[in-house]
Design a protein around this motif. Structure first.
Motif, PDB file in Angstrom:
ATOM      1  N   CYS A   1       0.837  -1.197   0.000  1.00 17.70           N
ATOM      2  CA  CYS A   1       0.000   0.000   0.000  1.00 17.70           C
ATOM      3  C   CYS A   1       0.868   1.243   0.000  1.00 17.70           C
TER       4      CYS A   1
ATOM      5  N   CYS B   1      -2.324  -1.540  -3.583  1.00 13.11           N
ATOM      6  CA  CYS B   1      -3.327  -0.505  -3.295  1.00 13.11           C
ATOM      7  C   CYS B   1      -2.647   0.853  -3.167  1.00 13.11           C
TER       8      CYS B   1
ATOM      9  N   SER C   1      -6.065  -1.784  -6.567  1.00 15.05           N
ATOM     10  CA  SER C   1      -7.151  -0.860  -6.255  1.00 15.05           C
ATOM     11  C   SER C   1      -6.612   0.519  -5.898  1.00 15.05           C
TER      12      SER C   1
END
Length: 207
Positions: free
Chosen positions: A62, A92, A123
């Motif tokens: 992330c 992400c 995402s």
């Protein structure tokens, strides 16, 4: 080298921000998650960078994460070399506990001169940047998404191509997004490249 815990470029737990941090993985095995910046309270995780050039990541990756109230924007994840990812790894750009916060704007995924990178999902990236390697074969996938966890409807795919090698623009429509691939071969030979391929049926073709 094996790291069993999480790896963070920056961390804040008392109403502070995690900004402008950078973490690079080149050869280690990481059992936990990798994040550029983590805010374990209220604050913003902004402009952080995660660079993965090798090794193995078992957890998620992330750019920036906020557990309380705050935004996770402007973060960048760069994948190069031949890293391996676990069966549950999701790339992400940003994660926010508060659904009203911004975990999307300015987050960028860079895939740099590599191929067959396989993850569970991707995402919260506004921008996708693919640098195509010279030895990339037609329809050889660059990024493989196993579980169909890929939504590009609001994303901008730009700056695609290897600067100095691919010189001519090749327009592409991917999902609902118009993109441009700079590829001399794609123009002259009508070559097709698979930018993102999902094993659940989604294909993003540069053609």
């Amino acid at each position: 080298m094996t790291i069993r815990e999480h790896v963070r470029g920056g961390y804040s737990d008392k109403h502070g921000d995690a900004k402008n941090n950078e973490v690079t993985i080149t050869g280690a095995t990481v059992g936990g998650n990798v994040s550029g910046g983590l805010v374990n309270n209220d604050g913003n995780a902004e402009n952080n960078k995660v660079i993965i050039n090798g090794g193995k990541i078992d957890g998620g990756v992330c750019g920036g994460a906020v557990v309380g109230n705050g935004n996770a924007t402007g973060n960048t994840i760069t994948i190069a070399g031949t890293p391996e990812f676990g069966e549950n790894t999701i790339l992400c750009g940003g994660i926010c506990a508060n659904e009203r916060s911004d975990a999307f704007t300015g987050n960028t995924l860079v895939i740099k001169e590599t191929k067959a990178i396989e993850v569970k999902g991707i995402s919260n990236f506004e921008n996708y940047e693919f640098h195509l390697s010279k030895d990339l074969k037609p329809q050889e996938p660059i990024l493989i998404v196993r579980d169909g966890g890929c939504s590009l409807d609001k994303s901008k795919l730009a700056d695609i191509g290897l600067r100095g090698y691919y010189t001519q623009p090749c327009p592409v429509k991917l999902s609902k997004t118009n993109i441009t691939v700079c590829s001399k071969e794609a123009m002259e030979k009508e070559t097709k490249y698979t930018l993102i391929c999902s094993l659940q049926g989604f294909d993003g073709l540069c053609k």
